[in-house]
Each structure stands twice: as structure tokens, then as C-alpha cells.
Design a protein around this motif. Sequence first.
Motif, PDB file in Angstrom:
ATOM      1  N   ILE A 100      18.129  14.238  51.421  1.00 53.39           N
ATOM      2  CA  ILE A 100      17.637  12.877  51.644  1.00 53.39           C
ATOM      3  C   ILE A 100      17.291  12.688  53.120  1.00 53.39           C
ATOM      4  O   ILE A 100      16.289  12.071  53.464  1.00 53.39           O
ATOM      5  N   ASN A 101      18.147  13.250  53.973  1.00 50.59           N
ATOM      6  CA  ASN A 101      17.806  13.270  55.401  1.00 50.59           C
ATOM      7  C   ASN A 101      18.244  14.592  56.038  1.00 50.59           C
ATOM      8  O   ASN A 101      19.002  15.346  55.452  1.00 50.59           O
ATOM      9  N   ASN A 102      17.739  14.837  57.230  1.00 53.10           N
ATOM     10  CA  ASN A 102      17.971  16.117  57.944  1.00 53.10           C
ATOM     11  C   ASN A 102      17.688  17.357  57.100  1.00 53.10           C
ATOM     12  O   ASN A 102      18.594  18.147  56.878  1.00 53.10           O
ATOM     13  N   PRO A 103      16.505  17.652  56.739  1.00 54.13           N
ATOM     14  CA  PRO A 103      15.272  16.860  56.862  1.00 54.13           C
ATOM     15  C   PRO A 103      15.071  15.974  55.637  1.00 54.13           C
ATOM     16  O   PRO A 103      15.626  16.274  54.582  1.00 54.13           O
ATOM     17  N   PRO A 104      14.281  14.907  55.773  1.00 55.39           N
ATOM     18  CA  PRO A 104      13.968  14.109  54.586  1.00 55.39           C
ATOM     19  C   PRO A 104      13.016  14.867  53.656  1.00 55.39           C
ATOM     20  O   PRO A 104      12.129  15.572  54.126  1.00 55.39           O
ATOM     21  N   THR A 105      13.245  14.727  52.357  1.00 54.89           N
ATOM     22  CA  THR A 105      12.317  15.280  51.371  1.00 54.89           C
ATOM     23  C   THR A 105      11.693  14.096  50.651  1.00 54.89           C
ATOM     24  O   THR A 105      12.406  13.317  50.024  1.00 54.89           O
ATOM     25  N   LEU A 106      10.415  13.923  50.784  1.00 51.50           N
ATOM     26  CA  LEU A 106       9.747  12.769  50.177  1.00 51.50           C
ATOM     27  C   LEU A 106       9.446  13.014  48.705  1.00 51.50           C
ATOM     28  O   LEU A 106       9.238  14.150  48.288  1.00 51.50           O
ATOM     29  N   THR A 107       9.419  11.928  47.929  1.00 52.58           N
ATOM     30  CA  THR A 107       9.099  12.086  46.506  1.00 52.58           C
ATOM     31  C   THR A 107       7.685  12.645  46.334  1.00 52.58           C
ATOM     32  O   THR A 107       7.425  13.376  45.383  1.00 52.58           O
ATOM     33  N   TYR A 134      26.709  12.893  52.962  1.00 53.81           N
ATOM     34  CA  TYR A 134      26.055  11.624  52.667  1.00 53.81           C
ATOM     35  C   TYR A 134      27.031  10.453  52.596  1.00 53.81           C
ATOM     36  O   TYR A 134      28.117  10.577  52.037  1.00 53.81           O
ATOM     37  N   ASP A 135      26.606   9.297  53.113  1.00 58.03           N
ATOM     38  CA  ASP A 135      27.397   8.073  52.936  1.00 58.03           C
ATOM     39  C   ASP A 135      27.103   7.502  51.551  1.00 58.03           C
ATOM     40  O   ASP A 135      26.258   8.032  50.813  1.00 58.03           O
ATOM     41  N   GLU A 136      27.791   6.415  51.235  1.00 63.73           N
ATOM     42  CA  GLU A 136      27.692   5.844  49.896  1.00 63.73           C
ATOM     43  C   GLU A 136      26.251   5.492  49.508  1.00 63.73           C
ATOM     44  O   GLU A 136      25.809   5.760  48.396  1.00 63.73           O
ATOM     45  N   GLU A 137      25.556   4.900  50.456  1.00 57.71           N
ATOM     46  CA  GLU A 137      24.182   4.460  50.195  1.00 57.71           C
ATOM     47  C   GLU A 137      23.272   5.652  49.878  1.00 57.71           C
ATOM     48  O   GLU A 137      22.436   5.597  48.975  1.00 57.71           O
ATOM     49  N   THR A 138      23.458   6.732  50.647  1.00 56.94           N
ATOM     50  CA  THR A 138      22.640   7.924  50.443  1.00 56.94           C
ATOM     51  C   THR A 138      22.965   8.582  49.106  1.00 56.94           C
ATOM     52  O   THR A 138      22.073   9.073  48.408  1.00 56.94           O
ATOM     53  N   LEU A 140      23.869   6.987  46.501  1.00 57.64           N
ATOM     54  CA  LEU A 140      23.181   6.156  45.501  1.00 57.64           C
ATOM     55  C   LEU A 140      21.719   6.556  45.380  1.00 57.64           C
ATOM     56  O   LEU A 140      21.146   6.572  44.294  1.00 57.64           O
ATOM     57  N   GLU A 141      21.121   6.890  46.511  1.00 55.60           N
ATOM     58  CA  GLU A 141      19.727   7.323  46.514  1.00 55.60           C
ATOM     59  C   GLU A 141      19.566   8.646  45.748  1.00 55.60           C
ATOM     60  O   GLU A 141      18.623   8.808  44.974  1.00 55.60           O
ATOM     61  N   VAL A 142      20.525   9.549  45.957  1.00 59.71           N
ATOM     62  CA  VAL A 142      20.519  10.816  45.219  1.00 59.71           C
ATOM     63  C   VAL A 142      20.617  10.537  43.719  1.00 59.71           C
ATOM     64  O   VAL A 142      19.861  11.087  42.918  1.00 59.71           O
ATOM     65  N   ARG A 143      21.548   9.643  43.357  1.00 60.64           N
ATOM     66  CA  ARG A 143      21.735   9.317  41.926  1.00 60.64           C
ATOM     67  C   ARG A 143      20.457   8.728  41.335  1.00 60.64           C
ATOM     68  O   ARG A 143      20.085   9.058  40.209  1.00 60.64           O
ATOM     69  N   TYR A 144      19.817   7.841  42.099  1.00 56.78           N
ATOM     70  CA  TYR A 144      18.601   7.197  41.622  1.00 56.78           C
ATOM     71  C   TYR A 144      17.492   8.238  41.390  1.00 56.78           C
ATOM     72  O   TYR A 144      16.863   8.278  40.329  1.00 56.78           O
ATOM     73  N   LEU A 145      17.306   9.089  42.397  1.00 58.64           N
ATOM     74  CA  LEU A 145      16.273  10.127  42.269  1.00 58.64           C
ATOM     75  C   LEU A 145      16.579  11.054  41.106  1.00 58.64           C
ATOM     76  O   LEU A 145      15.703  11.374  40.290  1.00 58.64           O
ATOM     77  N   ALA A 146      17.840  11.475  41.004  1.00 58.52           N
ATOM     78  CA  ALA A 146      18.234  12.390  39.923  1.00 58.52           C
ATOM     79  C   ALA A 146      17.982  11.730  38.564  1.00 58.52           C
ATOM     80  O   ALA A 146      17.532  12.396  37.627  1.00 58.52           O
ATOM     81  N   SER A 147      18.211  10.418  38.467  1.00 60.89           N
ATOM     82  CA  SER A 147      17.998   9.746  37.183  1.00 60.89           C
ATOM     83  C   SER A 147      16.518   9.746  36.808  1.00 60.89           C
ATOM     84  O   SER A 147      16.165   9.923  35.644  1.00 60.89           O
ATOM     85  N   ILE A 148      15.655   9.582  37.800  1.00 62.73           N
ATOM     86  CA  ILE A 148      14.203   9.639  37.537  1.00 62.73           C
ATOM     87  C   ILE A 148      13.817  11.006  36.976  1.00 62.73           C
ATOM     88  O   ILE A 148      13.131  11.119  35.963  1.00 62.73           O
ATOM     89  N   GLY A 158      23.756  17.860  42.123  1.00 57.83           N
ATOM     90  CA  GLY A 158      24.136  17.552  43.502  1.00 57.83           C
ATOM     91  C   GLY A 158      25.040  18.671  43.987  1.00 57.83           C
ATOM     92  O   GLY A 158      26.004  19.024  43.311  1.00 57.83           O
ATOM     93  N   ILE A 159      24.710  19.258  45.116  1.00 56.70           N
ATOM     94  CA  ILE A 159      25.503  20.406  45.592  1.00 56.70           C
ATOM     95  C   ILE A 159      25.794  20.297  47.084  1.00 56.70           C
ATOM     96  O   ILE A 159      25.198  19.486  47.806  1.00 56.70           O
ATOM     97  N   SER A 160      26.721  21.132  47.526  1.00 50.79           N
ATOM     98  CA  SER A 160      26.880  21.351  48.957  1.00 50.79           C
ATOM     99  C   SER A 160      26.961  22.851  49.180  1.00 50.79           C
ATOM    100  O   SER A 160      27.926  23.498  48.770  1.00 50.79           O
ATOM    101  N   ALA A 161      25.930  23.383  49.797  1.00 47.14           N
ATOM    102  CA  ALA A 161      25.908  24.815  50.089  1.00 47.14           C
ATOM    103  C   ALA A 161      26.997  25.131  51.109  1.00 47.14           C
ATOM    104  O   ALA A 161      27.553  26.227  51.118  1.00 47.14           O
ATOM    105  N   GLU A 162      27.303  24.134  51.933  1.00 43.99           N
ATOM    106  CA  GLU A 162      28.277  24.312  53.014  1.00 43.99           C
ATOM    107  C   GLU A 162      29.711  24.390  52.460  1.00 43.99           C
ATOM    108  O   GLU A 162      30.457  25.290  52.816  1.00 43.99           O
ATOM    109  N   THR A 163      30.088  23.440  51.596  1.00 44.62           N
ATOM    110  CA  THR A 163      31.466  23.438  51.073  1.00 44.62           C
ATOM    111  C   THR A 163      31.589  24.225  49.769  1.00 44.62           C
ATOM    112  O   THR A 163      32.696  24.495  49.323  1.00 44.62           O
TER     113      THR A 163
END
Length: 315
Positions: A100-107, A134-138, A140-148, A158-163
Motif C-alpha cells: 500500500i505504501n513504500n512503494p505504493p501500488t496503484l489499482t 501497516y496501521d489499522e487504516e492501511t 482496512l485498505e488491504v482488506r478492501y482491495l482484497a475484497s474487490i 496478506g503476507i509479511s516476507a519479513e516476519t
Amino acid sequence: MTGIVYKSTGSWYTVKTPSGETYDCRIKGKFRLKGIKSTNPIAVGDEVDFEVETLDNVTTGVIHHIHYRKNYIVRKSVNLSKQTHIIASNIDQVFLLITINNPPTLTSFIDRFLVTAEAYAIKTVLLFNKIDVYDEETILEVRYLASIYRAIGYECIGISAETGKNVDKVKALMLGKVSMFAGHSGVGKSTLVNAIEPTLDLKTKAISSQHMQGQHTTTFAEMFDLSFDARIIDTPGIKGFGVVDMEKVEIGDYFPEFFALKQDCKFNNCLHVEEPKCAVKAALDRDEIAFSRYRSYLQILEGEDEHYRTDIWDK
Ligand code: GDP
Ligand code: ZN
């Protein structure tokens, strides 16, 4: 003998047989596939038949037949406008990494990618990476995009390559398949591949750490066997997922939710823009089609002249 092309360097091909032996192979004489004008007759991922030859104790192979390709991705060569370079073939799936950020991926980027993948008949799985930061708001954005994207048939994780969160789910999807990883520079492709297979040192890594400096670098795709039953194709330095020339009326066919409604449009060549009794616009008005998807569609439709060009692997 039959095998799969793992690597191609100029006129030599590394071919691996089902029993795991590798052969350096050449091509017999003039070798052209019908219908495809490409600068390379054989690409990584191709299944080929070859004869083994031993000369002065050196064993090599001579390729004489190539099997049907279920799909392939290409790059237009810079100099010969009519010719294409086949990057790889027989790809089972592409994992598109999205942040969603660092870097942003646009729809708009996601949708262009998906249109191209649909046109190439390659399955795409969407991986929303870096969920650990990601914070809570971000989130939510992931959830919204994933639902689309789930609603129109794309698997989303939703993943974390780091953890390492949900990396096991990605590995499970890779079992028995040939996969590729795509997404903007910095989304975590090398980190993810490293989490999947720590001993594999992909060239993608080297290139992204040099900040993608080489447009001029000659690069080759290469296939790797992983320690579990999975294979990946690494495409170092390849910027474009390829170029698809499509007619305007075709573009909607690669939006699965548009395609499903197409037969309900009044006109069978409906572009879903100004036409009366358009089922896609009606669905949009009822909020059954995501506005961001429709906006991406219009952007693609209004692209360069009659044909639309994508260059979306990594920008
Ligand atoms: P690539 O260009 O797509 O190969 O991206 P990299 O794997 O090089 O990752 C870019 C940066 O993002 C690096 O600093 C990584 O450590 C970081 N990164 C990758 N995945 C994650 C993740 O899941 N969480 C966090 N917090 N950082 C990540
Ligand atoms: Zn329509």
C-alpha cells in the motif's frame, strides 16, 4: 529424450530431464515455430525433445522438437519492431506483490497487470506484502482491495516476507508448479523468495540492490528447482511483463467481471462506455462493479491508438 529448458545463453540451452540429468543442448539447423516471429526459437520453460551426441568424450544434446506452449511471455525487441523475444513459457502462476505504501501500488497498475496476465493466460495470485508494518487504516485498505479482487476470482493473501507470516500459504500454492514473482521494485520480491528458499541467491536481488541501473544489461530468464516440489522462473532486470497488442473490443474480455456480463449488453461489440443498454454500466450503477476497476478499464481503453501497450513488470 525429453526435458525442460532451465537456462538459455545465446545458442546453448540447459535442458533438464525428468530424472534430473542436465544436458547442454544446441538446436538442429534452422528451427522456427509456426506463427511466432521471435528472436529466440526456444525459451526457458519450453519442453523439448533432443538427441544425445558424444564427441571426444563430451556429451551434448541436439534439440529437434519443441512441445506445445500453454502460454509464454514476451518482450518486443528494441531494434526489430516486428520481432519479439520470448522471455519464458509454460508458467503456471505469477505472484503479484502489492504494497500500500513504500512503494505504493496503484489499482491502475494492478489492473493493467491483470489484463496482461489474462491475455497471456497466466493465473495471478495477489500477495499484499508488508502487513507487519501497516496501521489499522492501511490494513482496512488491504482488506478492501482484497475484497474487490476476491469477488472477481483472484486469490488474495496478506503476507509479511519479513516476519514470515503466511509464507507457508504461498509455499503451499507453489507445490508442483512453475511460479514467477512480480511487482514494483521495493515491494519485497527478493525478501519473499529468500524466505521461501534461503539458499537461493537470485539475480533479481543483485539487480534491485544496484537500484535497477541497467536497462542496457543483457539478462536471461532462468528456472530453478526449489528444495520442495516447486520451481520458479527468475527474470532478472526484465522491466516489461511483455507487450500485448489488443483491439479495443478485446480489453473488456480480460476484466472477468465485465466478460461475465458481456452477453447481456445490447451490442455484441459494446465498449461499455456510451452505448445504450450496457450491462456493465448498469452493474457499475448498482455498485456491483468496483469503480476503480471501471476507471482502470477506461484508462486502458483510452491508451495509445487502436492497440494497447503494457510495460508493467517492474517500473
Ligand atoms: P524487491 O525490489 O521487490 O526485490 O524488494 P526487496 O525484497 O529488496 O525489499 C525492499 C525492502 O522492503 C527491503 O528493505 C526489505 O527488507 C523490505 N521488506 C520486504 N518485505 C517486507 C515485509 O514483509 N515487511 C517489512 N516491514 N519490510 C519488508
Ligand atoms: Zn456494455
